[in-house]
Design a protein around this motif. Sequence first.
Motif, PDB file in Angstrom:
ATOM      1  N   SER A 268      33.127  52.065  55.181  1.00 16.05           N
ATOM      2  CA  SER A 268      34.038  50.962  55.494  1.00 16.05           C
ATOM      3  C   SER A 268      33.819  50.464  56.915  1.00 16.05           C
ATOM      4  CB  SER A 268      35.488  51.424  55.315  1.00 16.05           C
ATOM      5  OG  SER A 268      36.381  50.457  55.777  1.00 16.05           O
ATOM      6  N   TRP A 269      33.653  51.397  57.858  1.00  9.55           N
ATOM      7  CA  TRP A 269      33.372  51.028  59.239  1.00  9.55           C
ATOM      8  C   TRP A 269      32.078  50.218  59.312  1.00  9.55           C
ATOM      9  CZ3 TRP A 269      34.203  56.480  61.790  1.00  9.55           C
ATOM     10  CH2 TRP A 269      35.581  56.756  61.863  1.00  9.55           C
ATOM     11  N   LYS A 270      31.059  50.648  58.570  1.00 10.98           N
ATOM     12  CA  LYS A 270      29.768  49.964  58.603  1.00 10.98           C
ATOM     13  C   LYS A 270      29.925  48.511  58.156  1.00 10.98           C
ATOM     14  CE  LYS A 270      25.083  49.974  56.779  1.00 10.98           C
ATOM     15  NZ  LYS A 270      25.046  48.569  56.386  1.00 10.98           N
ATOM     16  N   ARG A 271      30.652  48.292  57.053  1.00  9.77           N
ATOM     17  CA  ARG A 271      30.867  46.923  56.572  1.00  9.77           C
ATOM     18  C   ARG A 271      31.710  46.122  57.566  1.00  9.77           C
ATOM     19  NH1 ARG A 271      31.755  49.636  51.848  1.00  9.77           N
ATOM     20  NH2 ARG A 271      34.000  49.454  52.116  1.00  9.77           N
ATOM     21  N   ARG A 272      32.799  46.727  58.040  1.00  6.88           N
ATOM     22  CA  ARG A 272      33.730  46.033  58.924  1.00  6.88           C
ATOM     23  C   ARG A 272      33.074  45.613  60.237  1.00  6.88           C
ATOM     24  NH1 ARG A 272      38.080  49.826  59.953  1.00  6.88           N
ATOM     25  NH2 ARG A 272      38.491  49.511  57.753  1.00  6.88           N
ATOM     26  N   TYR A 273      32.238  46.491  60.790  1.00  6.70           N
ATOM     27  CA  TYR A 273      31.654  46.231  62.105  1.00  6.70           C
ATOM     28  C   TYR A 273      30.181  45.843  62.052  1.00  6.70           C
ATOM     29  CZ  TYR A 273      36.033  48.404  63.401  1.00  6.70           C
ATOM     30  OH  TYR A 273      37.361  48.696  63.519  1.00  6.70           O
ATOM     31  N   ASP A 274      29.686  45.559  60.860  1.00  5.06           N
ATOM     32  CA  ASP A 274      28.290  45.120  60.683  1.00  5.06           C
ATOM     33  C   ASP A 274      27.293  46.022  61.393  1.00  5.06           C
ATOM     34  OD1 ASP A 274      28.931  42.880  59.122  1.00  5.06           O
ATOM     35  OD2 ASP A 274      29.395  41.714  60.926  1.00  5.06           O
ATOM     36  N   TRP A 275      27.408  47.311  61.181  1.00  5.51           N
ATOM     37  CA  TRP A 275      26.480  48.242  61.808  1.00  5.51           C
ATOM     38  C   TRP A 275      25.089  48.065  61.229  1.00  5.51           C
ATOM     39  CZ3 TRP A 275      29.514  53.473  61.219  1.00  5.51           C
ATOM     40  CH2 TRP A 275      30.588  53.488  62.101  1.00  5.51           C
ATOM     41  N   SER A 276      24.080  48.364  62.044  1.00  6.06           N
ATOM     42  CA  SER A 276      22.724  48.420  61.525  1.00  6.06           C
ATOM     43  C   SER A 276      22.111  49.741  61.973  1.00  6.06           C
ATOM     44  CB  SER A 276      21.899  47.242  62.032  1.00  6.06           C
ATOM     45  OG  SER A 276      21.361  47.510  63.289  1.00  6.06           O
ATOM     46  N   ARG A 277      21.027  50.128  61.336  1.00  7.45           N
ATOM     47  CA  ARG A 277      20.377  51.391  61.677  1.00  7.45           C
ATOM     48  C   ARG A 277      19.455  51.251  62.880  1.00  7.45           C
ATOM     49  NH1 ARG A 277      20.841  55.576  58.011  1.00  7.45           N
ATOM     50  NH2 ARG A 277      21.821  54.969  56.082  1.00  7.45           N
ATOM     51  N   GLU A 278      19.285  50.036  63.368  1.00  6.50           N
ATOM     52  CA  GLU A 278      18.411  49.786  64.513  1.00  6.50           C
ATOM     53  C   GLU A 278      19.018  50.404  65.776  1.00  6.50           C
ATOM     54  OE1 GLU A 278      17.078  45.965  67.177  1.00  6.50           O
ATOM     55  OE2 GLU A 278      17.771  45.674  65.141  1.00  6.50           O
ATOM     56  N   ILE A 279      18.218  51.172  66.491  1.00  4.20           N
ATOM     57  CA  ILE A 279      18.678  51.781  67.738  1.00  4.20           C
ATOM     58  C   ILE A 279      18.396  50.800  68.864  1.00  4.20           C
ATOM     59  CG2 ILE A 279      18.342  53.657  69.374  1.00  4.20           C
ATOM     60  CD1 ILE A 279      17.602  55.431  66.983  1.00  4.20           C
ATOM     61  N   ILE A 280      19.424  50.428  69.595  1.00  9.83           N
ATOM     62  CA  ILE A 280      19.289  49.449  70.667  1.00  9.83           C
ATOM     63  C   ILE A 280      18.731  50.102  71.923  1.00  9.83           C
ATOM     64  CG2 ILE A 280      20.504  47.751  72.069  1.00  9.83           C
ATOM     65  CD1 ILE A 280      20.772  46.968  69.249  1.00  9.83           C
ATOM     66  N   SER A 281      19.388  51.159  72.360  1.00  4.46           N
ATOM     67  CA  SER A 281      18.921  51.829  73.572  1.00  4.46           C
ATOM     68  C   SER A 281      19.374  53.275  73.563  1.00  4.46           C
ATOM     69  CB  SER A 281      19.473  51.128  74.813  1.00  4.46           C
ATOM     70  OG  SER A 281      20.880  51.226  74.824  1.00  4.46           O
ATOM     71  N   GLU A 282      18.652  54.068  74.280  1.00  6.16           N
ATOM     72  CA  GLU A 282      19.020  55.472  74.430  1.00  6.16           C
ATOM     73  C   GLU A 282      20.070  55.596  75.511  1.00  6.16           C
ATOM     74  OE1 GLU A 282      17.863  58.032  72.569  1.00  6.16           O
ATOM     75  OE2 GLU A 282      16.828  56.515  71.386  1.00  6.16           O
ATOM     76  N   LYS A 283      20.864  56.652  75.459  1.00 11.21           N
ATOM     77  CA  LYS A 283      21.853  56.838  76.523  1.00 11.21           C
ATOM     78  C   LYS A 283      21.137  57.244  77.807  1.00 11.21           C
ATOM     79  CE  LYS A 283      23.035  61.536  75.103  1.00 11.21           C
ATOM     80  NZ  LYS A 283      24.078  62.429  74.730  1.00 11.21           N
ATOM     81  N   PRO A 284      21.704  56.862  78.947  1.00  9.66           N
ATOM     82  CA  PRO A 284      21.077  57.197  80.222  1.00  9.66           C
ATOM     83  C   PRO A 284      20.989  58.705  80.426  1.00  9.66           C
ATOM     84  CG  PRO A 284      22.932  55.679  80.517  1.00  9.66           C
ATOM     85  CD  PRO A 284      22.909  56.104  79.092  1.00  9.66           C
ATOM     86  N   LYS A 285      19.997  59.122  81.173  1.00  9.82           N
ATOM     87  CA  LYS A 285      19.826  60.548  81.438  1.00  9.82           C
ATOM     88  C   LYS A 285      21.050  61.138  82.126  1.00  9.82           C
ATOM     89  CE  LYS A 285      14.839  60.662  81.593  1.00  9.82           C
ATOM     90  NZ  LYS A 285      14.255  61.683  80.807  1.00  9.82           N
ATOM     91  N   SER A 286      21.750  60.326  82.923  1.00 12.48           N
ATOM     92  CA  SER A 286      22.936  60.819  83.626  1.00 12.48           C
ATOM     93  C   SER A 286      24.041  61.225  82.654  1.00 12.48           C
ATOM     94  CB  SER A 286      23.463  59.761  84.584  1.00 12.48           C
ATOM     95  OG  SER A 286      23.874  58.614  83.863  1.00 12.48           O
ATOM     96  N   MET A 287      23.972  60.719  81.407  1.00 12.14           N
ATOM     97  CA  MET A 287      25.002  61.055  80.421  1.00 12.14           C
ATOM     98  C   MET A 287      24.585  62.219  79.528  1.00 12.14           C
ATOM     99  SD  MET A 287      26.247  57.268  79.318  1.00 12.14           S
ATOM    100  CE  MET A 287      27.557  57.861  78.266  1.00 12.14           C
ATOM    101  N   GLN A 288      23.356  62.694  79.673  1.00 11.26           N
ATOM    102  CA  GLN A 288      22.879  63.781  78.833  1.00 11.26           C
ATOM    103  C   GLN A 288      23.301  65.110  79.434  1.00 11.26           C
ATOM    104  OE1 GLN A 288      18.687  63.099  78.593  1.00 11.26           O
ATOM    105  NE2 GLN A 288      18.921  61.354  77.219  1.00 11.26           N
ATOM    106  N   ASN A 289      24.012  65.918  78.654  1.00 15.23           N
ATOM    107  CA  ASN A 289      24.483  67.218  79.124  1.00 15.23           C
ATOM    108  C   ASN A 289      23.493  68.308  78.747  1.00 15.23           C
ATOM    109  OD1 ASN A 289      26.852  66.071  80.029  1.00 15.23           O
ATOM    110  ND2 ASN A 289      27.927  66.447  78.116  1.00 15.23           N
ATOM    111  N   SER A 290      23.424  69.303  79.587  1.00 13.55           N
ATOM    112  CA  SER A 290      22.600  70.454  79.241  1.00 13.55           C
ATOM    113  C   SER A 290      23.359  71.295  78.222  1.00 13.55           C
ATOM    114  CB  SER A 290      22.296  71.282  80.489  1.00 13.55           C
ATOM    115  OG  SER A 290      23.473  71.925  80.933  1.00 13.55           O
ATOM    116  N   LYS A 291      22.645  72.166  77.532  1.00 11.38           N
ATOM    117  CA  LYS A 291      23.283  73.024  76.536  1.00 11.38           C
ATOM    118  C   LYS A 291      24.304  73.950  77.179  1.00 11.38           C
ATOM    119  CE  LYS A 291      19.492  72.963  73.235  1.00 11.38           C
ATOM    120  NZ  LYS A 291      18.496  73.735  72.528  1.00 11.38           N
TER     121      LYS A 291
END
Length: 155
Positions: free
Chosen positions: A19-42
Amino acid sequence: MKYKDIAEKYDVSINTVKSWKRRYDWSREIISEKPKSMQNSKDVAHKKTSQSSKLRKLIEADLKRQLEESGATQAHYLDLVNDYLSMWDVKNKLIADIETRGVVIRWSNGKQVSEKKNDSITELNKTNAQMLKLLSELGLKATEISKGDGIGDDV
């Protein structure tokens, strides 16, 4: 991500994700990766999960103690505490999503790339309101964390 993975991540049904996909017109295309500053270590992620688990147990114990002190120990009240804790889990997932994806999300409907507000913000506000309402209806108060309880001491 697959529908199943999204549904598990946000603890919703697959039909809700569709339902979210239809409502918000999601696509499987990846626009951009998250910045490295947002990547957490394990290690950081594990520590955060461990602290969250400890805090959840503290909150549960405190709410049940408050119910006992007020004499409200019937199953219905204990079930409402479980509902509150479920909302607490959802709240933390929404916060994690906002931390990961940010406040504004770039997305594509297949024809154009645009930005939209992260829906997790609205859902977080609704969840917080429901949590406060539930506590109020039960006559309970949120847990106050004192220094030296082990939560956040080593952050």
